[in-house]
Design an enzyme around this catalytic site. Structure first.
Site, PDB file in Angstrom:
ATOM      1  N   CYS B 144       0.796  -1.235   0.000  1.00  0.00           N
ATOM      2  CA  CYS B 144       0.000   0.000   0.000  1.00  0.00           C
ATOM      3  C   CYS B 144       0.829   1.287   0.000  1.00  0.00           C
ATOM      4  CB  CYS B 144      -0.931   0.023   1.210  1.00  0.00           C
ATOM      5  SG  CYS B 144      -2.018  -1.391   1.292  1.00  0.00           S
ATOM      6  N   ASP B 202      20.228   3.871   3.090  1.00  0.00           N
ATOM      7  CA  ASP B 202      19.864   3.463   4.444  1.00  0.00           C
ATOM      8  C   ASP B 202      20.957   3.931   5.395  1.00  0.00           C
ATOM      9  OD1 ASP B 202      21.902   1.643   4.478  1.00  0.00           O
ATOM     10  OD2 ASP B 202      20.637  -0.105   4.875  1.00  0.00           O
ATOM     11  N   PHE B 262       7.227  10.429   3.941  1.00  0.00           N
ATOM     12  CA  PHE B 262       6.278   9.425   4.452  1.00  0.00           C
ATOM     13  C   PHE B 262       6.612   8.953   5.856  1.00  0.00           C
ATOM     14  CE2 PHE B 262       9.298   6.611   2.258  1.00  0.00           C
ATOM     15  CZ  PHE B 262       9.399   5.523   3.111  1.00  0.00           C
TER      16      PHE B 262
END
Lengths: 304, 304
Positions: B144, B202, B262
């Site tokens: 999603c 990362d 996000f």
């Protein structure tokens, strides 16, 4: 009591596998082939690969170590998955560390997963499913390190052979330090499946694993019991904490208990061998179980 | 440039889903049913569950939140897997944290995995496999949050509609801060599948994701490019770092770029909305994608 050397336990399994392989080779069959894939410079991994190579050479197993860059690791696994000459695949972790390594574990096909660490096998283990009916009734592969520990416990007489399978550890208490998905949690479930009451300790807390009321199920519970209380009650203490400073004080372990260390560090304090049956290292049996799983996968692929 | 409110983007999808559900209900069909399972007291999870419930209520979707103890979570998932009245299952993480949560993600059956996070779907995503041929040609479900971000980029005109599918982001550079298995890595692969050059950052390093030479493959490479160089080149910067102190300096982002946050924290420094198209939050579109995935699973189950 002296420290326990597990060499004899490992050789018993390896001799049997070696003999079975020779019989098949003499009948014109191929030798099983294990491919190791290494994408790191981890010393422990390199050493484990070397030991595996040596054991395989002695036991009539082909072993090939493939060195790849980490960004090419998934492709190397898929290539080995698709190669009919390969019967088993072992990847030496850590590579990326964390969830990407977990993802890679599941890329190895169930037909070649000698370590028994993909999700299908772990799910089967946690639900005590022995046979994968949708995959030609192939038997589920159990992970090497937990399996090696069960074999060592059996070798030391912890399993009561007079009891039915699934109850041979009934009445025994285990404290297990480690709840990883590759050793501690599957091991807790396997011990519970065999009837033990298991205290599973990780860095945050302690959980109880035991047989559920319905056959083949495991019940996991939170607990108010302290680690010291659990230790004092334990017939078996198993530790695999990857830290040099972690030590279980020998005086906290019940005299006469079995103590098993599977960390690269010694997780037990001084004097542990004086009042327990102490197993300082299990690696040799782990490699024997790796051979055993490979042999089984090989036989299943020949039968398919 | 003003901050972008993604409400309109979310509602466009939700209105369409709502309409399709009503048509089916009027024809005598059942409404889709989503079951949320919560086994923690995580505030963000409770809030996300509440928003989902509200959105579902408006759009004609049944939503049921089940509260369980963490030791009973796996059983609750299996119960929902086996209940034919349930079309989708969402578990609110973290529960145990780490690899046990990853294990639980794979317990949700592919037929009901609205989040698209089980290994089958992730493997399909990383290999650009759109249809699962061994599962009645069911279409793979995309996760999603990554899907929401693609839809937002499309809404903002980043996709060049005149180019063929799979090349609509060709020539565009993306810097993406986050390489988790639930958002960052699948998103990097999806952007690469659509033609972008993606720098995946990362905590340890930066990797490049781009289309492979063979259609449907992704090439992952190590890189010597610095983060600042990548940022200066980026047409799109996406950040989801779960730390309140992590900030990308606005001055390092190319003027006119699209910046998408996000994380639950604001990962961009002050002034970012002054010279970029800035999307401060994407949650509404994520919920729209959850509904979209549920609707697809529901239709697939009706067709089966």
């Amino acid at each position: 009591m002296p420290k326990v050397d597990v060499t004899a336990c490992a050789l018993a399994f390896r001799d049997e596998i070696k003999k079975e392989i020779e019989v098949r080779v003499e009948a014109g069959g191929p030798r099983p082939k294990l491919v190791g894939i290494i994408a790191n410079k981890d010393e422990a991994a390199v050493m484990y690969a070397r030991w595996t190579e040596r054991a395989c050479a002695r036991d009539g197993i082909q072993y090939e170590l493939r060195q790849v860059e980490r960004v090419d690791l998934e492709d190397a696994v898929i290539e080995a998955n698709e190669d009919p000459a390969v019967n088993g695949i072992i990847v030496y972790y850590p590579v990326f560390g964390g969830p990407i390594d977990d993802y890679l574990r599941d890329v190895i096909s169930v037909e070649k997963d000698v370590e028994g660490l993909n999700h299908r096998y772990r799910y089967s283990l946690y639900h005590n499913i022995r046979v994968l009916s949708d995959l030609g009734n192939r038997k589920a592969i159990l992970p090497c390190t937990p399996l090696a520990i069960l074999k060592i416990l059996n070798h030391l007489g912890a399993y009561k052979q007079e009891l039915p399978v699934g109850e041979q550890l009934a009445g025994q208490t285990v404290v297990l330090y480690n709840r990883s998905e590759v050793v501690g949690r599957p091991l807790a479930a396997m011990l519970a499946n065999d009837g033990a009451l298991v205290y599973s300790v990780d860095i945050d807390n302690m959980l109880i694993y035991r047989k559920g009321r319905v056959n083949g199920t495991i019940k996991v519970e939170e607990t108010e019991v302290t680690q010291d209380e659990a230790l004092a009650a334990a017939d078996i203490v198993i530790a695999g904490v990857p830290h040099p400073k972690f030590k279980i004080e020998a005086s906290k372990v019940k005299p006469g208990a079995i103590a098993v260390n599977f960390s690269q560090f010694s997780n037990f304090g001084e004097g542990i061998e004086e009042h327990t049956t102490f197993v300082p290292a299990i690696g040799k049996v782990t490699i024997a179980m790796l051979e055993r799983n490979l042999h089984r996968l090989h036989m299943a692929s020949e039968a398919a």
